[in-house]
Design a protein around this motif. Structure first.
Motif, PDB file in Angstrom:
ATOM      1  N   ALA A  61       0.805  -1.225   0.000  1.00 44.49           N
ATOM      2  CA  ALA A  61       0.000   0.000   0.000  1.00 44.49           C
ATOM      3  C   ALA A  61       0.837   1.275   0.000  1.00 44.49           C
ATOM      4  N   LEU A  62       1.805   1.364   0.902  1.00 45.17           N
ATOM      5  CA  LEU A  62       2.569   2.605   1.009  1.00 45.17           C
ATOM      6  C   LEU A  62       3.377   2.853  -0.258  1.00 45.17           C
ATOM      7  N   SER A  63       3.993   1.807  -0.785  1.00 43.70           N
ATOM      8  CA  SER A  63       4.777   1.965  -2.014  1.00 43.70           C
ATOM      9  C   SER A  63       3.881   2.345  -3.188  1.00 43.70           C
ATOM     10  N   ALA A  64       2.716   1.699  -3.287  1.00 43.74           N
ATOM     11  CA  ALA A  64       1.792   2.006  -4.379  1.00 43.74           C
ATOM     12  C   ALA A  64       1.322   3.453  -4.297  1.00 43.74           C
ATOM     13  N   CYS A  65       0.992   3.908  -3.098  1.00 43.82           N
ATOM     14  CA  CYS A  65       0.507   5.279  -2.942  1.00 43.82           C
ATOM     15  C   CYS A  65       1.630   6.297  -3.107  1.00 43.82           C
ATOM     16  N   TYR A  66       2.828   5.964  -2.676  1.00 43.52           N
ATOM     17  CA  TYR A  66       3.974   6.842  -2.900  1.00 43.52           C
ATOM     18  C   TYR A  66       4.212   7.005  -4.402  1.00 43.52           C
ATOM     19  N   THR A  67       4.096   5.895  -5.124  1.00 45.82           N
ATOM     20  CA  THR A  67       4.270   5.921  -6.580  1.00 45.82           C
ATOM     21  C   THR A  67       3.187   6.756  -7.250  1.00 45.82           C
TER      22      THR A  67
END
Length: 424
Positions: free
Chosen positions: A330-336
């Motif tokens: 989740a965090l990586s996807a949203c950061y991206t």
């Protein structure tokens, strides 16, 4: 518990919406100090000069499948996946087997969760057995430890019953979390109704199904002067209705999920059931509208709707249940999707994933303060990685991000002052 000193990290503060390079010292499960050049001795010192320090994420939409469906996930496997994604608190959805509608079930879940590596907070059913016929005993469930009410997976179709639920929940200070779907409109649909579904000759779920149900919840909240939280917003129209309602002072809040920010109905061309979820992936126009709704504050939170299913469950595209896993990515996807593209800063993103959910649910955490719980994560903004479903930490592997390259990676998670995840 001991002590941990994080040295030289970039503190991403969702309250002050700023980044500053500081040290953090925690001891016995509590943050003791956050300041420059802490000299106190610690049992473990972590050089975090190249990393961002974040409050632990608060995921307000998680299906742990416990009790009754633990071949898909359970408290412990789910919390391991949470820890690997920087999640230190989660709201467990009640569509278990049996549904979470009795104080005894709540107490049993909390007992199991005591030794898990993430804080677990139960959401309980709005209606007994999630049948939509009779309200569950809200006060008794709250005393047992429930923090929110939802029949997630299904809407409460009876408007009178939903109005009663919202009013009673407001009197108790409980948050009603609504799955917005008109089952008459969505019946039989497997993906978004539109150009792609017609091309593939696959039954579709119209955006109107979500929009009509969102409109009803807003109308009830406005008419009775009570709060409502809208789950997994996926359409531009629903986001616009929430925006307009907020301008009128309606007590409505909303969340969306990472997959709606990076993926669209185009992913369903593969007819892979890992991309089937409820509500379905929508159009690119909807995706862009959700990004803007997060930027302008229309949507308050990002939650994963982590929904594990076994390989066997997902084998047949046409018969598979909806849902995908999401806490670890989740965090990586949203950061991206949001930070790399300039829609949000990192502290603004963390507000959506930690501070705001904690405030909505009245939970501890969501911030980094001296005296607060030692729940935090270290995040490498410069790390780029490719999602490999076989290396994820939960029991089920039905991720929609398999094979996708994402920016930013959680490298350490601390919950209750203990390191519960460390990359590698």
């Amino acid at each position: 518990m001991g002590s941990i000193l994080i040295r030289g990290a970039k503190l991403a503060d969702p309250e002050k919406i700023c980044c500053e390079r500081l040290d953090l010292l925690c001891r016995n499960g509590v943050i003791e100090k956050i300041e420059k050049n802490i000299q106190d001795p610690a049992d473990k010192t972590v050089d975090a000069q190249s990393l961002a320090l974040l409050p632990g994420l608060v995921d307000m939409h998680v299906h742990l499948r416990d009790p009754g469906l633990t071949y898909k996930e359970d408290v412990f496997t789910g919390c391991r996946a949470a820890a690997a994604g920087g999640v230190t608190s989660l709201l467990a959805m009640p569509n278990t087997k049996p549904p979470m509608d009795s104080p005894a079930l709540v107490e049993e879940l909390l007992q199991r969760a005591e030794s898990a590596c993430c804080r677990v907070y139960p959401a309980v059913c709005i209606t007994k057995g999630m049948k939509g016929e009779e309200l569950a005993p809200f006060m008794e469930l709250q005393k047992a430890g429930a923090v929110a009410l939802t029949d997630d997976g299904r809407p409460v179709e009876n408007s009178l019953l939903m109005a009663r639920a919202m009013k009673e929940a407001a009197s108790l200070g409980l948050r009603v979390v609504s799955h917005c779907e008109d089952l008459y409109l969505s019946q039989g649909g497997l993906m978004n109704e539109g150009a792609v579904s017609r091309e593939l000759n696959v039954p579709g779920v119209p955006a109107a199904s979500e929009n009509a149900a969102t409109a009803r919840e807003i109308a009830l909240a406005e008419s009775y002067g009570v709060p409502i939280h809208i789950c997994h917003v996926s359409t531009a129209v629903s986001a616009a209705m929430i925006r307009d309602a907020k301008k009128r002072g309606v007590q409505v809040t909303g969340e969306t999920a990472p997959h709606y920010l990076l993926l669209t109905e185009e992913a369903l061309r593969k007819k892979n059931a890992d991309w089937r979820m409820s509500p379905p992936l929508r159009t690119d126009e909807d995706r862009k509208a959700l990004l803007e709704a997060l930027r302008d504050g229309t949507l308050d939170a990002i939650a994963t709707d982590h929904a594990p299913h076994s390989e066997e469950d997902k084998a047949d595209f046409y018969r598979a249940p909806n849902g995908s896993i999401g806490m670890e990515t989740a965090l990586s996807a949203c950061y991206t999707a949001l930070v790399k593209t300039g829609y949000l800063t990192l502290p603004e993103l963390i507000a959506k994933m930690s501070l705001n959910p904690a405030r909505l649910l009245k939970l501890p955490g969501g911030t980094l303060r001296a005296g607060g719980p030692a729940d935090f994560a270290l995040f490498d903004e410069n790390r780029r990685w490719t999602v490999d479903r076989d290396r994820l930490h939960g029991r089920s592997k039905n991720t929609p991000f398999h094979g996708m390259s994402l920016s930013g990676k959680v490298v350490m998670t601390v919950c209750r002052g203990e390191i519960v995840y460390q990359d590698g």
